[in-house]
Write a protein that holds these residues in place. Structure first.
Motif, PDB file in Angstrom:
ATOM      1  N   ARG A 127     -67.692  25.263 -45.444  1.00 54.96           N
ATOM      2  CA  ARG A 127     -66.759  24.147 -45.552  1.00 54.96           C
ATOM      3  C   ARG A 127     -67.540  22.900 -45.186  1.00 54.96           C
ATOM      4  NH1 ARG A 127     -63.177  26.041 -42.620  1.00 54.96           N
ATOM      5  NH2 ARG A 127     -63.816  25.120 -40.637  1.00 54.96           N
ATOM      6  N   GLN A 140     -63.260  17.208 -47.577  1.00 56.06           N
ATOM      7  CA  GLN A 140     -63.851  18.519 -47.311  1.00 56.06           C
ATOM      8  C   GLN A 140     -63.923  19.314 -48.599  1.00 56.06           C
ATOM      9  OE1 GLN A 140     -61.473  20.266 -44.139  1.00 56.06           O
ATOM     10  NE2 GLN A 140     -63.049  19.758 -42.640  1.00 56.06           N
ATOM     11  N   HIS A 141     -65.057  19.951 -48.809  1.00 56.84           N
ATOM     12  CA  HIS A 141     -65.251  20.773 -50.004  1.00 56.84           C
ATOM     13  C   HIS A 141     -65.809  22.137 -49.603  1.00 56.84           C
ATOM     14  CE1 HIS A 141     -64.848  17.991 -53.579  1.00 56.84           C
ATOM     15  NE2 HIS A 141     -64.634  17.201 -52.547  1.00 56.84           N
ATOM     16  N   THR A 142     -65.462  23.138 -50.375  1.00 56.10           N
ATOM     17  CA  THR A 142     -66.028  24.470 -50.201  1.00 56.10           C
ATOM     18  C   THR A 142     -67.256  24.592 -51.097  1.00 56.10           C
ATOM     19  OG1 THR A 142     -63.880  25.452 -49.691  1.00 56.10           O
ATOM     20  CG2 THR A 142     -65.619  26.944 -50.425  1.00 56.10           C
ATOM     21  N   ARG A 167     -61.716  13.972 -54.564  1.00 58.88           N
ATOM     22  CA  ARG A 167     -60.460  14.730 -54.629  1.00 58.88           C
ATOM     23  C   ARG A 167     -60.559  15.990 -55.490  1.00 58.88           C
ATOM     24  NH1 ARG A 167     -56.823  10.306 -57.236  1.00 58.88           N
ATOM     25  NH2 ARG A 167     -58.746  10.235 -58.496  1.00 58.88           N
ATOM     26  N   SER A 184     -65.593  22.800 -54.631  1.00 59.64           N
ATOM     27  CA  SER A 184     -64.148  22.711 -54.861  1.00 59.64           C
ATOM     28  C   SER A 184     -63.522  22.134 -53.599  1.00 59.64           C
ATOM     29  CB  SER A 184     -63.548  24.087 -55.181  1.00 59.64           C
ATOM     30  OG  SER A 184     -63.835  25.000 -54.141  1.00 59.64           O
ATOM     31  N   PRO A 185     -62.579  21.201 -53.729  1.00 59.22           N
ATOM     32  CA  PRO A 185     -61.973  20.593 -52.541  1.00 59.22           C
ATOM     33  C   PRO A 185     -61.156  21.618 -51.772  1.00 59.22           C
ATOM     34  CG  PRO A 185     -60.812  19.923 -54.530  1.00 59.22           C
ATOM     35  CD  PRO A 185     -62.023  20.677 -54.983  1.00 59.22           C
ATOM     36  N   THR A 186     -61.188  21.530 -50.449  1.00 61.42           N
ATOM     37  CA  THR A 186     -60.377  22.420 -49.638  1.00 61.42           C
ATOM     38  C   THR A 186     -58.915  22.008 -49.744  1.00 61.42           C
ATOM     39  OG1 THR A 186     -60.587  21.058 -47.666  1.00 61.42           O
ATOM     40  CG2 THR A 186     -62.270  22.736 -48.000  1.00 61.42           C
ATOM     41  N   GLN A 187     -58.040  22.940 -49.414  1.00 64.23           N
ATOM     42  CA  GLN A 187     -56.606  22.688 -49.512  1.00 64.23           C
ATOM     43  C   GLN A 187     -55.995  22.254 -48.191  1.00 64.23           C
ATOM     44  OE1 GLN A 187     -55.195  22.729 -52.575  1.00 64.23           O
ATOM     45  NE2 GLN A 187     -57.303  23.137 -53.225  1.00 64.23           N
ATOM     46  N   GLU A 188     -56.839  21.980 -47.198  1.00 65.07           N
ATOM     47  CA  GLU A 188     -56.320  21.604 -45.890  1.00 65.07           C
ATOM     48  C   GLU A 188     -55.678  20.225 -45.934  1.00 65.07           C
ATOM     49  OE1 GLU A 188     -59.170  21.925 -42.812  1.00 65.07           O
ATOM     50  OE2 GLU A 188     -59.877  23.900 -43.433  1.00 65.07           O
ATOM     51  N   ASP A 189     -54.605  20.073 -45.162  1.00 61.15           N
ATOM     52  CA  ASP A 189     -53.931  18.791 -45.060  1.00 61.15           C
ATOM     53  C   ASP A 189     -54.850  17.780 -44.380  1.00 61.15           C
ATOM     54  OD1 ASP A 189     -52.269  16.597 -44.344  1.00 61.15           O
ATOM     55  OD2 ASP A 189     -50.524  17.911 -44.376  1.00 61.15           O
ATOM     56  N   ARG A 193     -57.406  17.262 -40.337  1.00 63.41           N
ATOM     57  CA  ARG A 193     -58.839  17.095 -40.204  1.00 63.41           C
ATOM     58  C   ARG A 193     -59.176  16.377 -38.898  1.00 63.41           C
ATOM     59  NH1 ARG A 193     -59.599  14.629 -46.242  1.00 63.41           N
ATOM     60  NH2 ARG A 193     -59.197  16.523 -47.425  1.00 63.41           N
TER      61      ARG A 193
END
Length: 216
Positions: A127, A140-142, A167, A184-189, A193
């Motif tokens: 991450r 944040q990206h994976t 995004r 790929s962007p993370t799905q965290e709110d 963060r």
């Protein structure tokens, strides 16, 4: 572009022109590692099984146990081939999109912090947090790093090159190891963060990103 707002270095020309090695590396860093012919070579044996067993199936010689076994072998084999082929098509689509992106978008220098979420012998799923000048997380990206890139980042920190929109799925590169990766962007709110914090390491990375020379 957020990188420009932060004062981070941005290339005057598209990423592929600034780093010719990046375009070729996109294919090598994609998820699948088998060529199309490996899928095609699985078809003849499957067809041969169907042809040889069809007479016995139609005559009822196989019985119900044989019928179920035949259905499992042919159905499973067909499903596996279709899944592999679909994976190849998706890989080519993503690779084409990412190649187009770095031929259109510039590199942005970003101070980054990477945290391992899963590790194998050759790769580390991470991450990656792209840090703002106040050290808060801008995005944040994976990213599935090769081990050499992961090891090149001291304590998980480093300046990485990013192309695309924060995004969406994009491209990230490590200029030290000359490796390029799909992200790929993370799905965290965003509210979850980390906020601003003080760190001498992150201060130094911010200075490097602002004064980054893309030939280095």
């Amino acid at each position: 572009m957020l990188a420009r707002q932060y004062g981070y270095a941005v290339t005057p020309r598209p990423a592929a022109q600034m780093t010719p090695w990046a375009l070729a590396e996109i294919l090598a860093s994609s998820g699948y590692r088998f060529p199309p012919w490996t899928v095609l070579t699985a078809l003849p044996p499957l067809i041969l099984v169907i042809v040889l067993t069809s007479p016995a199936l139609l005559s009822g010689a196989l019985g119900f146990p044989g019928l179920f076994l035949w259905m499992g072998l042919t159905g499973g084999g067909s499903g596996l081939i279709l899944a592999l082929w679909a994976g190849l098509i998706e890989r080519r689509r993503r690779t084409r999109n990412m190649a187009t992106m770095i031929q259109r978008e510039p590199w942005q220098a970003w101070p980054c912090r990477a945290e391992s979420t899963h590790q194998s012998r050759s790769h580390v799923v991470t991450r990656v947090s792209l840090l703002a000048p106040d050290h808060s997380v801008a995005a944040q990206h994976t990213v599935r790093f090769r081990m050499e890139t992961w090891q090149a980042m001291t304590d998980g920190y480093g300046v990485l090159l990013f192309a695309g929109d924060l995004r969406f799925a994009s491209v990230i590169a490590d200029p030290r190891t000359r490796r390029t990766y799909l992200t790929s962007p993370t799905q965290e709110d965003a509210a979850e963060r980390e906020g601003p914090r003080s760190s001498a390491v992150e201060d130094e990375l911010t200075r490097q990103a602002i004064g980054w020379i893309f030939s280095q």
